[in-house]
Design a protein around this motif. Sequence first.
Motif, mmCIF file in Angstrom:
data_model
loop_
_atom_site.group_PDB
_atom_site.id
_atom_site.type_symbol
_atom_site.label_atom_id
_atom_site.label_comp_id
_atom_site.label_asym_id
_atom_site.label_seq_id
_atom_site.Cartn_x
_atom_site.Cartn_y
_atom_site.Cartn_z
ATOM 1 N N THR A 32 52.698 46.914 62.907
ATOM 2 C CA THR A 32 52.216 45.533 62.951
ATOM 3 C C THR A 32 53.080 44.696 62.019
ATOM 4 O O THR A 32 53.747 45.230 61.119
ATOM 5 C CB THR A 32 50.745 45.411 62.503
ATOM 6 N N HIS A 33 53.087 43.416 62.211
ATOM 7 C CA HIS A 33 53.760 42.511 61.292
ATOM 8 C C HIS A 33 53.058 41.153 61.344
ATOM 9 O O HIS A 33 52.370 40.833 62.319
ATOM 10 C CB HIS A 33 55.253 42.360 61.604
ATOM 11 N N ARG A 34 53.251 40.382 60.312
ATOM 12 C CA ARG A 34 52.552 39.100 60.192
ATOM 13 C C ARG A 34 53.335 37.978 60.875
ATOM 14 O O ARG A 34 53.405 36.845 60.394
ATOM 15 C CB ARG A 34 52.298 38.769 58.722
ATOM 16 N N ALA A 35 53.923 38.296 61.999
ATOM 17 C CA ALA A 35 54.669 37.322 62.786
ATOM 18 C C ALA A 35 54.344 37.529 64.254
ATOM 19 O O ALA A 35 54.130 38.663 64.697
ATOM 20 C CB ALA A 35 56.171 37.480 62.553
ATOM 21 N N ALA A 36 54.272 36.439 64.991
ATOM 22 C CA ALA A 36 54.180 36.546 66.449
ATOM 23 C C ALA A 36 55.554 36.945 66.966
ATOM 24 O O ALA A 36 56.576 36.714 66.300
ATOM 25 C CB ALA A 36 53.730 35.228 67.048
ATOM 26 N N GLU A 37 55.597 37.536 68.150
ATOM 27 C CA GLU A 37 56.850 38.109 68.643
ATOM 28 C C GLU A 37 56.976 37.897 70.142
ATOM 29 O O GLU A 37 56.007 38.017 70.892
ATOM 30 C CB GLU A 37 56.884 39.603 68.328
ATOM 31 N N ILE A 38 58.186 37.560 70.580
ATOM 32 C CA ILE A 38 58.501 37.499 72.006
ATOM 33 C C ILE A 38 59.557 38.556 72.293
ATOM 34 O O ILE A 38 60.620 38.576 71.658
ATOM 35 C CB ILE A 38 59.013 36.107 72.417
ATOM 36 N N MET A 39 59.253 39.437 73.236
ATOM 37 C CA MET A 39 60.192 40.465 73.685
ATOM 38 C C MET A 39 60.528 40.161 75.143
ATOM 39 O O MET A 39 59.642 40.098 75.990
ATOM 40 C CB MET A 39 59.572 41.858 73.555
ATOM 41 N N TYR A 40 61.814 39.981 75.439
ATOM 42 C CA TYR A 40 62.266 39.566 76.762
ATOM 43 C C TYR A 40 63.218 40.621 77.337
ATOM 44 O O TYR A 40 64.202 40.995 76.692
ATOM 45 C CB TYR A 40 62.981 38.210 76.666
ATOM 46 N N VAL A 41 62.952 41.070 78.571
ATOM 47 C CA VAL A 41 63.797 42.077 79.216
ATOM 48 C C VAL A 41 64.873 41.384 80.049
ATOM 49 O O VAL A 41 64.569 40.727 81.048
ATOM 50 C CB VAL A 41 62.963 43.010 80.108
ATOM 51 N N ILE A 42 66.115 41.520 79.633
ATOM 52 C CA ILE A 42 67.241 40.943 80.369
ATOM 53 C C ILE A 42 67.574 41.808 81.572
ATOM 54 O O ILE A 42 67.831 41.309 82.677
ATOM 55 C CB ILE A 42 68.479 40.820 79.461
ATOM 56 N N SER A 43 67.575 43.115 81.390
ATOM 57 C CA SER A 43 67.838 44.055 82.484
ATOM 58 C C SER A 43 67.205 45.388 82.144
ATOM 59 O O SER A 43 66.935 45.688 80.981
ATOM 60 C CB SER A 43 69.341 44.217 82.717
ATOM 61 N N GLY A 44 66.980 46.191 83.161
ATOM 62 C CA GLY A 44 66.324 47.480 82.957
ATOM 63 C C GLY A 44 64.823 47.319 82.894
ATOM 64 O O GLY A 44 64.251 46.381 83.440
ATOM 65 N N GLU A 45 64.176 48.248 82.203
ATOM 66 C CA GLU A 45 62.723 48.206 82.095
ATOM 67 C C GLU A 45 62.267 48.940 80.850
ATOM 68 O O GLU A 45 63.008 49.740 80.270
ATOM 69 C CB GLU A 45 62.075 48.830 83.331
ATOM 70 N N LEU A 51 54.528 37.912 74.872
ATOM 71 C CA LEU A 51 54.253 37.234 73.602
ATOM 72 C C LEU A 51 53.144 38.007 72.913
ATOM 73 O O LEU A 51 52.027 38.087 73.417
ATOM 74 C CB LEU A 51 53.833 35.785 73.842
ATOM 75 N N ILE A 52 53.446 38.613 71.763
ATOM 76 C CA ILE A 52 52.489 39.429 71.020
ATOM 77 C C ILE A 52 52.072 38.669 69.768
ATOM 78 O O ILE A 52 52.919 38.199 69.002
ATOM 79 C CB ILE A 52 53.099 40.788 70.627
ATOM 80 N N ASP A 53 50.767 38.552 69.551
ATOM 81 C CA ASP A 53 50.280 37.829 68.383
ATOM 82 C C ASP A 53 50.532 38.635 67.111
ATOM 83 O O ASP A 53 50.737 39.860 67.148
ATOM 84 C CB ASP A 53 48.786 37.529 68.543
#
Length: 292
Positions: free
Chosen positions: A37-50, A69-71
């Motif tokens: 966990t971390h005290r930051a929101a996070e966006i993880m984006y898949v450019i290619s693959g899975e 988007l993870i809180d």
Amino acid sequence: MDQASLYHPRYLEEECHLRTVAYYSKQWNGFQMPFHTHRAAEIMYVISGECTVEFAEDRVHLGKGDFILIDALVAHRLFVEESTVCRMLNVEFVLGPRQGAFPSFRQLAEENEVLRAMLGRVRPYLVLSDTTDVYHTLKSLVLELSDRSRGGFMVQLLLSQLLLRVARLAAEAEEHQANPGDLYVKKVIAYLHHHYDCDLRVKELAEAVNLHPSYLHRIFRLHTGSSIVEYLTALRIEKAKMLLAQTDIPVIEIPGYIGMNSRQYFSAVFKKQTGLTPLQYRLGIEAWQRDE
């Protein structure tokens, strides 16, 4: 609710700014991240693959063009299969005291209804599929963060744009649940308006919205009353009329500007839709402007 949460109501009352605390552009060749966990929101984006993002009681599969988007303070881990290659963009951000003249997070939410709506629905994570807008904004943000010589204003601007685009996609996703066909058609129309000057194929449009071409044909005609080809042709002719009326581009070059590579075909279609040849249309506009 912990104050680190992106959805904490104090951020809509106080003067705060978005601030990035971590970012990366990376390729994973099989990878298992420990739960954290971390005290930051996070966006993880898949450019290619899975890849798969796992939570305590759930897991989410992400493919090309998907992002999550993870809180803040939500335990999760990234998992990429051993034989899989996954390219990703990632940014982690927090809300802190306002610094500088850029509008505060509160002001952004007050001015943008979809952002307010997204912040009003507290959720540990939000999974969405992109229409390229998020990718280009996120990529620009990561590039800006990589250049330490640049100031923070552009980072603030891009990070704010990113959240606004995510909020818009979230609103569209909710609309899609109520009326899926309408959302697909809107996406295709937006794609046509952005790429009308390209050599487009229905198969390409269907791939852009993850639909079978025949199904896309059917719902597009149902919602617009015309086929995709008819809509695109009418759009191109409208763009041609604008170029003929407002620019000095030679008539013979106009087809290339609107995605019609055949001059003969362009002239035939233009006359069918307007009753005039392209040259007659331009001369008529010029005569009208002289008479004013």
